[in-house]
Design a protein around this motif. Sequence first.
Motif, short mmCIF file in Angstrom:
data_model
loop_
_atom_site.label_atom_id
_atom_site.label_comp_id
_atom_site.label_asym_id
_atom_site.label_seq_id
_atom_site.Cartn_x
_atom_site.Cartn_y
_atom_site.Cartn_z
N UNK A 1 42.69 48.98 45.78
CA UNK A 1 42.23 50.19 46.45
C UNK A 1 41.55 49.80 47.75
N UNK A 2 41.22 50.80 48.57
CA UNK A 2 40.55 50.47 49.83
C UNK A 2 39.20 49.84 49.51
N UNK B 1 42.24 47.08 34.82
CA UNK B 1 42.41 47.73 36.11
C UNK B 1 43.89 47.83 36.46
N UNK C 1 46.07 51.32 37.08
CA UNK C 1 46.90 51.59 38.25
C UNK C 1 48.34 51.89 37.84
N UNK D 1 39.86 55.99 34.41
CA UNK D 1 38.77 55.21 34.98
C UNK D 1 37.80 56.15 35.66
N UNK D 2 36.54 56.05 35.30
CA UNK D 2 35.55 56.84 36.01
C UNK D 2 35.02 56.01 37.16
N UNK D 3 34.03 56.55 37.85
CA UNK D 3 33.32 55.78 38.86
C UNK D 3 34.18 55.37 40.03
N UNK D 4 33.64 54.49 40.83
CA UNK D 4 34.32 54.06 42.05
C UNK D 4 34.10 52.58 42.25
N UNK D 5 34.92 51.93 43.07
CA UNK D 5 34.71 50.51 43.32
C UNK D 5 33.33 50.26 43.89
N UNK E 1 33.13 50.02 35.16
CA UNK E 1 34.16 51.04 34.97
C UNK E 1 35.08 50.71 33.81
#
Lengths: 761, 300
Positions: free
Chosen positions: B16-17, B217, B221, B236-240, B255
């Motif tokens: 991801x970004x 992960x 994806x 998946x909750x949350x963010x990187x 996560x």
Amino acid sequence: MAAVRRSGAVERLRVFAREGNLTFKALRTSKLSMVGLIILLAFVVIALLAPFLAIQHPTYVSVGGALQQRWPTDTNVALEPPSLAHPFGTDELGTDLWSKTVYAAQLDMVLPFEVMIPSALIGIVIGGIAGYFEKAFGEVLMRITDVFLAVPSIVLALTLAAALGPSLTHIVYAMIATWWAWYARLIYGETRKMKHRDFVEVARSSGLSGPSIFFRHILSNVLSPAIIQATADLGSVLLAIAALSFLGLGASPGTAEWGLLISQSLSYLFVAWWYPVFPGIFLIMTSLAFNLLGDGLRDVFDPTARRWLSQEMKGLPEVTHRETPAAAAPGTLLKVDDLSITYLTYEGPVHAVRNANFDLKAGEAYGLIGESGSGKSTVALAVMGLLPPRSTRISSGDVFFARDPTRATEYTNLLLLPDNEMNAVRGKDIGMIFQEVSDSLHPSYRVGFQMSQTYLLHQFELVLGIAAAEAEGILPARPCDACGASVNAGEWLCGTCRTVVLPPKEMQRPLGDPVPKDVPGGSRGQLRKYRELYRTYSKRKLGPDRPPDSRTKAICRKLAIRDLRRAMVPDPERTVDLYPFELSGGMKQRVMIGMMMASNPKLLICDEPTTALDVVTERNILDLIKKFKEELGVSVFLISHDLSVIRRFCDRVGVIYAGKLVEEGPLEAVFTAPVHPYTNGLIKSLPKVRADGAFVSKGEYYTMPGSLPELKQIPVGCVFAPRCEFATEECRKTDPPLEEVAPARTAACFHPLPGGDPDGR
Amino acid sequence: MTFDLEHGKTLGIVGESGSGKSTLARTIARLIDSSGGSVVLLGTPTTKLRGRKLRKFRVNFQMVFQDPISSLNPRKLAIDVIGEPLKVHFKVHGEELTRQVTDLMSKVGLEKGQLYRYPHEFSGGQKQRLGIARALALHPKLLILDEPTSNLDVSVQAQILRLLASLQKEFDLTYLFISHDMAVVYHMSDLVMVMYAGQVVERAETKSLYNHPLHPYTRALLDIAEAEGKDLTVTLGGEPPSMRSLPTGCRFHPRCPFKVDACDKVDPQLFEVESGHFVSCHVFGVPNPPSPEEAPHEGS
């Protein structure tokens, strides 16, 4: 071979001519800059023809190596008012002022350029170098520039004149010495911005050296702001020169120069009004003309922006909008009826959307699939009334919306709504979420404050109702209207389902009632104040800029936290006090959705809501919108180029190609058995990992040939025909109408695919 | 991180970004300097090259950027965009330049008539073709493709992917293909590397990785890529995490649905689960990893 080289030069010339022509066209439509240009040209003509226009002519004598003007004098006619013989009157020595003012144009039209060209050149070189070599060297250059910026040109000119004696040349030197620094600053900033642009990185990665990157890529892009600024500044330079001449620092006495003429007129101001007036008018006109032209150039110089500049539209028929739809299926919330939208560009009209028809039912999610340039966002903006008015025309059709859910058959034509009523629809009845998450929130206000604006604008009665109830102390313990859970005394938000629970009807005293003796939980003064407030704001029908006091602020904050929680923002109590830049993209989009859902709109328009987000976040955002749709029954109009986004939760989908709706039907049916060849191609173009459980082989995805057509003309025949493998003569001649091909499914195609894909591609 | 890339192959990098994949690309392209370690291309350590030597060596590796609009100078004609590297490196001028540029344009599916056009006169897909033609002009060995199709439409993406695949054969190119789209990477790559928060969490040959993805992960994806609108098995909750405040232990643990005790304490190392398949995970990066059903779940 020489022919090839020549043809290259010819091609370049042709591009140059075409660009010049477009620039001129753009300039011509900017009325103010045309006025500026015409005035300037007039002054140039006056300056050139001065020897013929003037009645008297100066002679030039050399004084200490410098040429000085000498004018014929005749004290018999000193200070004569304007007459046929002397249209602008005469000065104290009897010289004709018309002649002097006209001759002065020669000097005053040239002097600003003498200052500006060297200043701009020095500024571009120094600013560019300083910007490109940011480190120590650039730093030093900029600090030197700052020193020059700090010196006022008048002071420097005074010093120079004191040291070297007054002369126009010294004024020019003094002006250059201070003006270049402004351009250095401007170019410095522009260069630094350019330096990190992708195309500069591209140039670096293909091995260009620093200087050639600067000259080939940066300079050409920073030059136009400098030219624009310089043009606009010419007027100020002219005025500054005049001011210095006025102080006696410039031209030698007797020279025809507007500033000097005004200065000399001062002693005779009360006996000869004409003396300063005419040079003054000339001076102001020129300086104004430079400014107008500079402002106009700003809009014209950018080759990318120019495409969408507006122009007056000719030859488009006037459209008459209908008040009510001819027919609407029951339960229709939004009806887009025969909508056509045209963009106005310098290269002519672009028919971005043509005769789009679709319905959106209450509680339904409708997905509009289209590639960029297909017109899908244009449709959404038209529904929201957000199309740029000067560069777009609705060339046919209507947008009907059922504003009142209790009277579902009554429709409002959104295209006929005046601006102020449309404002009430936007954000209250229809919410919209955009792709550019970071642009949708104001960077310098906290999340909570921005959300409170929504409450004060669209739910003002609710906020004031709560405030009045709190102040009156009429919030007893009672069951929640929505879920039945008990709500504590003094609370207005249900702890379980988080709906606002207002006091029982019988306790909400009408506003006109006399203030009671006993106000439980508050004073009579407080209550009076709140009623007063409520009345003022409900009269204005609009919330104030800020929450009026701590109580409403607290209410808005509590509502904001509630809505953030509804949008599943983690830790809403903390997030409400954060600035947008402290949030990630996904979190910002959640805040936006929470904010839009705060007023419980009937329709939520999502224009590529997840395109800027990562796949995992995208998925979570889509699930959130899905949740709102399912739990609150909000209708969703989802626009995307991404088939997987549309596929997540839409009930029905429409496919739009080059401004035309080509297929419509229930989601699964369209995805599994597309009827229109374009839809089929689009779905097959999407790379897949697995099909029917088995891995697909590498490179196995369909490639649709060709690209979207330009829409400068309304296409003849089917717009997809040039890319379609099934196209026949008929397709190229006649545009197929959108017709029912199966129950609940429509397509605009003469050769619909039977149940999808015939060759098993 | 460490990896090798064979000549003529494609390494796909997914993430991801903020996962560091673009930073990696820019480091290899020598647009930013690495803070440690080295990149060796054709036996030359590029990270050590400076100044003129670096500029000369750049003909061997070129980069295609994500945004076709901003990666083209708006004031350059197509012929100058593509021809510039030729002029600078090979001193090609005049009709020879026109000939070579026309040749490159036809290779990427653009027409001769478009030589004297400005970038804004091209469509998004055509702009990306211009960018590819420019990168190809120097006949590089390695092409770094940083999300070359993420700003493009579905039908255009398919065209560009097809073009890239055929160019790879024709010019015997090696690709470093960066994308966030598992399906696109599947079709383009021989080897795949999944990145999360600046680290490689899984690396394997394409078949092996897509057949049995191990890291949670990677699974998430892949799950999304194959969902086709259906509900996911694992959400998946949350963010990187922000790179400024990384979690302790495994960077993915906040996560992760399969978290165990060790996860927030020890940073897992890449472990070769089977030949060529590397995973960094306390639960699945072990000999004979459990299947997701029998893995210890959070809270169990």
